[in-house]
Design a protein around this motif. Structure first.
Motif, mmCIF file in Angstrom:
data_model
loop_
_atom_site.group_PDB
_atom_site.id
_atom_site.type_symbol
_atom_site.label_atom_id
_atom_site.label_comp_id
_atom_site.label_asym_id
_atom_site.label_seq_id
_atom_site.Cartn_x
_atom_site.Cartn_y
_atom_site.Cartn_z
ATOM 1 N N ALA A 196 -0.771 -11.858 6.781
ATOM 2 C CA ALA A 196 -0.533 -10.966 5.644
ATOM 3 C C ALA A 196 -1.495 -11.324 4.516
ATOM 4 O O ALA A 196 -1.698 -12.501 4.207
ATOM 5 C CB ALA A 196 0.905 -11.095 5.170
ATOM 6 N N GLY A 197 -2.089 -10.310 3.903
ATOM 7 C CA GLY A 197 -3.056 -10.515 2.841
ATOM 8 C C GLY A 197 -4.494 -10.434 3.305
ATOM 9 O O GLY A 197 -5.407 -10.361 2.486
ATOM 10 N N GLN A 198 -4.720 -10.430 4.626
ATOM 11 C CA GLN A 198 -6.070 -10.342 5.148
ATOM 12 C C GLN A 198 -6.517 -8.879 5.294
ATOM 13 O O GLN A 198 -5.760 -7.949 4.999
ATOM 14 C CB GLN A 198 -6.166 -11.065 6.498
ATOM 15 N N TYR A 199 -7.739 -8.698 5.757
ATOM 16 C CA TYR A 199 -8.296 -7.368 5.958
ATOM 17 C C TYR A 199 -9.064 -7.352 7.272
ATOM 18 O O TYR A 199 -9.295 -8.394 7.898
ATOM 19 C CB TYR A 199 -9.219 -6.968 4.806
ATOM 20 N N THR A 200 -9.494 -6.165 7.691
ATOM 21 C CA THR A 200 -10.313 -6.021 8.889
ATOM 22 C C THR A 200 -11.398 -4.998 8.625
ATOM 23 O O THR A 200 -11.380 -4.299 7.604
ATOM 24 C CB THR A 200 -9.469 -5.590 10.100
ATOM 25 N N ALA A 231 2.239 -6.342 2.129
ATOM 26 C CA ALA A 231 2.221 -7.269 3.266
ATOM 27 C C ALA A 231 2.639 -8.669 2.845
ATOM 28 O O ALA A 231 3.380 -9.358 3.567
ATOM 29 C CB ALA A 231 0.818 -7.290 3.884
ATOM 30 N N LEU A 232 2.191 -9.124 1.666
ATOM 31 C CA LEU A 232 2.573 -10.455 1.186
ATOM 32 C C LEU A 232 4.067 -10.543 0.932
ATOM 33 O O LEU A 232 4.707 -11.563 1.239
ATOM 34 C CB LEU A 232 1.793 -10.781 -0.088
ATOM 35 N N VAL A 233 4.658 -9.484 0.356
ATOM 36 C CA VAL A 233 6.103 -9.467 0.112
ATOM 37 C C VAL A 233 6.853 -9.579 1.437
ATOM 38 O O VAL A 233 7.811 -10.351 1.573
ATOM 39 C CB VAL A 233 6.507 -8.191 -0.641
ATOM 40 N N GLU A 287 9.970 -12.669 5.587
ATOM 41 C CA GLU A 287 10.111 -13.117 6.972
ATOM 42 C C GLU A 287 10.207 -14.630 7.077
ATOM 43 O O GLU A 287 10.795 -15.145 8.033
ATOM 44 C CB GLU A 287 8.927 -12.604 7.798
ATOM 45 N N HIS A 288 9.665 -15.344 6.109
ATOM 46 C CA HIS A 288 9.768 -16.807 6.131
ATOM 47 C C HIS A 288 11.085 -17.291 5.545
ATOM 48 O O HIS A 288 11.324 -18.504 5.491
ATOM 49 C CB HIS A 288 8.593 -17.434 5.374
ATOM 50 N N GLY A 289 11.906 -16.358 5.083
ATOM 51 C CA GLY A 289 13.231 -16.718 4.604
ATOM 52 C C GLY A 289 13.258 -17.437 3.289
ATOM 53 O O GLY A 289 14.288 -17.991 2.889
ATOM 54 N N ALA A 290 12.149 -17.437 2.585
ATOM 55 C CA ALA A 290 12.101 -18.132 1.301
ATOM 56 C C ALA A 290 12.803 -17.312 0.220
ATOM 57 O O ALA A 290 12.914 -16.095 0.322
ATOM 58 C CB ALA A 290 10.655 -18.395 0.900
ATOM 59 N N ARG A 291 13.241 -17.996 -0.823
ATOM 60 C CA ARG A 291 13.849 -17.302 -1.966
ATOM 61 C C ARG A 291 13.025 -17.569 -3.212
ATOM 62 O O ARG A 291 13.550 -17.720 -4.296
ATOM 63 C CB ARG A 291 15.303 -17.764 -2.152
ATOM 64 N N ARG A 292 11.730 -17.654 -3.038
ATOM 65 C CA ARG A 292 10.839 -17.883 -4.171
ATOM 66 C C ARG A 292 10.663 -16.574 -4.933
ATOM 67 O O ARG A 292 10.675 -15.489 -4.353
ATOM 68 C CB ARG A 292 9.507 -18.428 -3.690
ATOM 69 N N ASP A 339 3.212 4.780 -3.010
ATOM 70 C CA ASP A 339 4.071 3.924 -2.175
ATOM 71 C C ASP A 339 5.178 3.269 -2.979
ATOM 72 O O ASP A 339 5.744 2.269 -2.560
ATOM 73 C CB ASP A 339 3.210 2.836 -1.506
ATOM 74 N N ILE A 340 5.527 3.841 -4.139
ATOM 75 C CA ILE A 340 6.534 3.213 -4.993
ATOM 76 C C ILE A 340 7.899 3.189 -4.333
ATOM 77 O O ILE A 340 8.662 2.224 -4.502
ATOM 78 C CB ILE A 340 6.601 3.925 -6.375
ATOM 79 N N ASP A 341 8.249 4.222 -3.547
ATOM 80 C CA ASP A 341 9.556 4.232 -2.894
ATOM 81 C C ASP A 341 9.703 3.057 -1.937
ATOM 82 O O ASP A 341 10.760 2.420 -1.865
ATOM 83 C CB ASP A 341 9.768 5.551 -2.136
ATOM 84 N N THR A 342 8.642 2.755 -1.196
ATOM 85 C CA THR A 342 8.681 1.618 -0.276
ATOM 86 C C THR A 342 8.880 0.318 -1.043
ATOM 87 O O THR A 342 9.695 -0.536 -0.657
ATOM 88 C CB THR A 342 7.386 1.538 0.535
ATOM 89 N N MET A 343 8.158 0.159 -2.148
ATOM 90 C CA MET A 343 8.266 -1.071 -2.919
ATOM 91 C C MET A 343 9.649 -1.206 -3.551
ATOM 92 O O MET A 343 10.208 -2.309 -3.614
ATOM 93 C CB MET A 343 7.182 -1.113 -3.989
ATOM 94 N N LEU A 344 10.223 -0.117 -4.003
ATOM 95 C CA LEU A 344 11.562 -0.177 -4.596
ATOM 96 C C LEU A 344 12.625 -0.480 -3.549
ATOM 97 O O LEU A 344 13.626 -1.155 -3.841
ATOM 98 C CB LEU A 344 11.868 1.134 -5.318
ATOM 99 N N ARG A 345 12.436 0.003 -2.317
ATOM 100 C CA ARG A 345 13.373 -0.358 -1.245
ATOM 101 C C ARG A 345 13.304 -1.854 -0.954
ATOM 102 O O ARG A 345 14.342 -2.507 -0.729
ATOM 103 C CB ARG A 345 13.069 0.443 0.019
ATOM 104 N N LEU A 346 12.106 -2.398 -0.952
ATOM 105 C CA LEU A 346 11.972 -3.841 -0.758
ATOM 106 C C LEU A 346 12.671 -4.593 -1.886
ATOM 107 O O LEU A 346 13.342 -5.617 -1.645
ATOM 108 C CB LEU A 346 10.488 -4.227 -0.703
ATOM 109 N N GLN A 347 12.528 -4.121 -3.110
ATOM 110 C CA GLN A 347 13.204 -4.752 -4.239
ATOM 111 C C GLN A 347 14.721 -4.687 -4.086
ATOM 112 O O GLN A 347 15.426 -5.671 -4.380
ATOM 113 C CB GLN A 347 12.783 -4.060 -5.541
#
Length: 441
Positions: free
Chosen positions: A239-243, A328-330, A335-340, A356-364
């Motif tokens: 996550a955070g990389q590119y291609t 991707a970073l979120v 997935e690592h289960g951290a609570r940072r 993509d605000i709806d996706t980000m708000l669902r993650l929140q």
């Protein structure tokens, strides 16, 4: 026509080189975006500790600047001489290469304008770090790995070196002499060997490219599409990389896109693509690609990844399609289960650009440790730099920036001004972003 006074040493070819077939279509020399990323490198020395074997410096006297090697002085003097006429130098280089070695023409795209810019940028980067072995080797290794997808082989490097030195000697004739030429021969021979070795090692663990089928194409706005593809074999990335990506409509033209999700169990890859003016690849992906189309992917690259050995908070600034790697970073943190703590500022020129605000708000909603704050320029209530200052403090956070070059430059400046250490700030190379046009045309 220039005849080299020193023999360009043929770099060593390994068994892995001989076994790697490369590709039928390429993109040319020094064309990769795989440049060193602005990220913390190496281990940080713990404050208050000393190495008894290391000489200690007086607190009153700054450490002296290391003296540049003679080769570095000569190479950098050459680059300063040709910089004002860079376009002529690189045009002549390609003319020499294609006349003397016409079999190499098929490795390059039909349109060479961007290619010339990238060649100069790579040379300047190498010249700038000629005495910085760690930085230079990492840079060249990325280039060597990235060039596999173009069909580059070990036997191509001497031809390129011969024509490169030929072009430099012609346009730096006022300062060119035997000593300067010898310095360039030594430097290029060493640099090319690093690239060959990196490509050979990479060939033992990964293909030169992956074929990928488009499985979904979601047009979010008239010029932004969310595209999901299925690679023909497992594709490793973080996550955070590119291609890099090539479409069937523009052979040998590769552009670079960040992954818009963390690695998934189904192996699918998602990208956010914005069609930019005169962007061959981006317009093809947004307006022409459909499910069932086959594209090619280069290897993953980039160091804008999460350090999971710490529990530091994350501050993420994403502008436009730069929200893709932030998402991707979120997901990676989740997935690592951290609570940072993860604080996301999602910047856009208009509300319409928050595609993509709806996706980000669902993650929140699903993760209480995540905060998402949209920052829209047109509303003029608060701009991104002001928003950064209004919250915080951020000096204990790891910071990630992704978006247009101007946003990254201003964001970095604000972060430094509010006390965030430079080693905590991570983003893709601003120079490459500026060259490629945010995400590449």
């Amino acid at each position: 026509m220039f005849e080299a006074r020193h023999t360009m040493e043929a770099p060593t070819t390994t068994s892995a080189d001989k076994g790697a077939s490369g590709g039928n279509e390429g993109g040319g020399w020094f064309a990769s975006r795989d440049t060193p990323q602005t990220a913390p490198t190496g281990e940080q020395e713990t404050p208050g500790t000393t190495d008894p074997a290391r000489p200690q410096l007086s607190a009153q006297r700054p450490a002296p600047e290391p003296r540049a090697s003679r080769d570095a002085v000569l190479i950098q003097r050459t680059m300063a001489e040709v910089a004002p006429i860079a376009d002529k130098v690189t045009s002549y280089f390609y003319a020499l290469l294609f006349v003397r070695h016409p079999e190499l023409r098929s490795l390059f795209p039909a349109a060479m304008d961007t290619q010339r810019d990238r060649l100069l940028r790579a040379l300047l980067t190498a010249a700038e770090h000629i005495d910085d072995t760690e930085v230079l080797v990492a840079y060249l290794q990325n280039l060597g790995r990235g060039h596999r997808k173009y069909g580059t082989r070990a036997e191509h490097y001497p031809a390129v070196g011969e024509c490169l030195i030929g072009a430099l000697s012609r346009y730096a004739s006022a300062i060119w002499d035997d000593e300067t030429e010898a310095a360039w021969v030594r430097a290029y021979t060493t640099m090319s060997q690093v690239m060959i070795d990196a490509a050979a090692a990479d060939a033992l663990r990964a293909p030169a490219w992956w074929y990928a089928e488009v499985v979904s194409h979601d047009l979010r706005t008239p010029d932004i599409a969310v595209i999901t593809v299925r690679p023909d074999q497992p594709y490793p990335f973080l996550a955070g990389q590119y291609t890099s990506m090539e479409t069937p409509w523009w052979p040998r033209i590769w552009r670079h896109y960040s992954f818009a999700s963390a690695p998934r169990s189904d192996g699918l890859l998602t990208f956010h693509v914005k069609a930019v003016p005169a962007g061959w690849v981006s317009n093809a992906l947004v307006h022409r690609a459909r499910p069932g189309d086959i594209i090619r992917l280069g290897p993953s690259a980039g160091t804008m990844t999460v350090d999971h050995t710490t529990d530091s908070g994350l501050l993420c600034l994403g502008g436009g399609t730069g929200i893709a790697p932030i998402k991707a970073l979120v997901e990676d943190v989740a997935e690592h289960g951290a609570r940072r703590r993860v604080e996301v500022f999602y910047g856009a020129r208009t509300g319409h650009d928050l595609y993509d605000i709806d996706t980000m708000l669902r993650l929140q909603h699903n993760h209480p440790w995540l905060s998402v704050r949209p920052v829209v320029d047109e509303q003029a209530r608060v701009r991104l730099p002001d928003a950064i200052r209004a919250y915080g403090p951020w000096n204990e956070y790891d910071v990630y920036l992704s978006g247009p070059p101007g946003m990254i430059r201003s964001g970095v400046q604000v972060l430094r001004n509010v006390g965030v250490p430079s080693e905590r700030i991570r983003h893709d190379s601003v120079e490459e972003l500026a060259l490629a046009g945010v995400q590449g045309p």
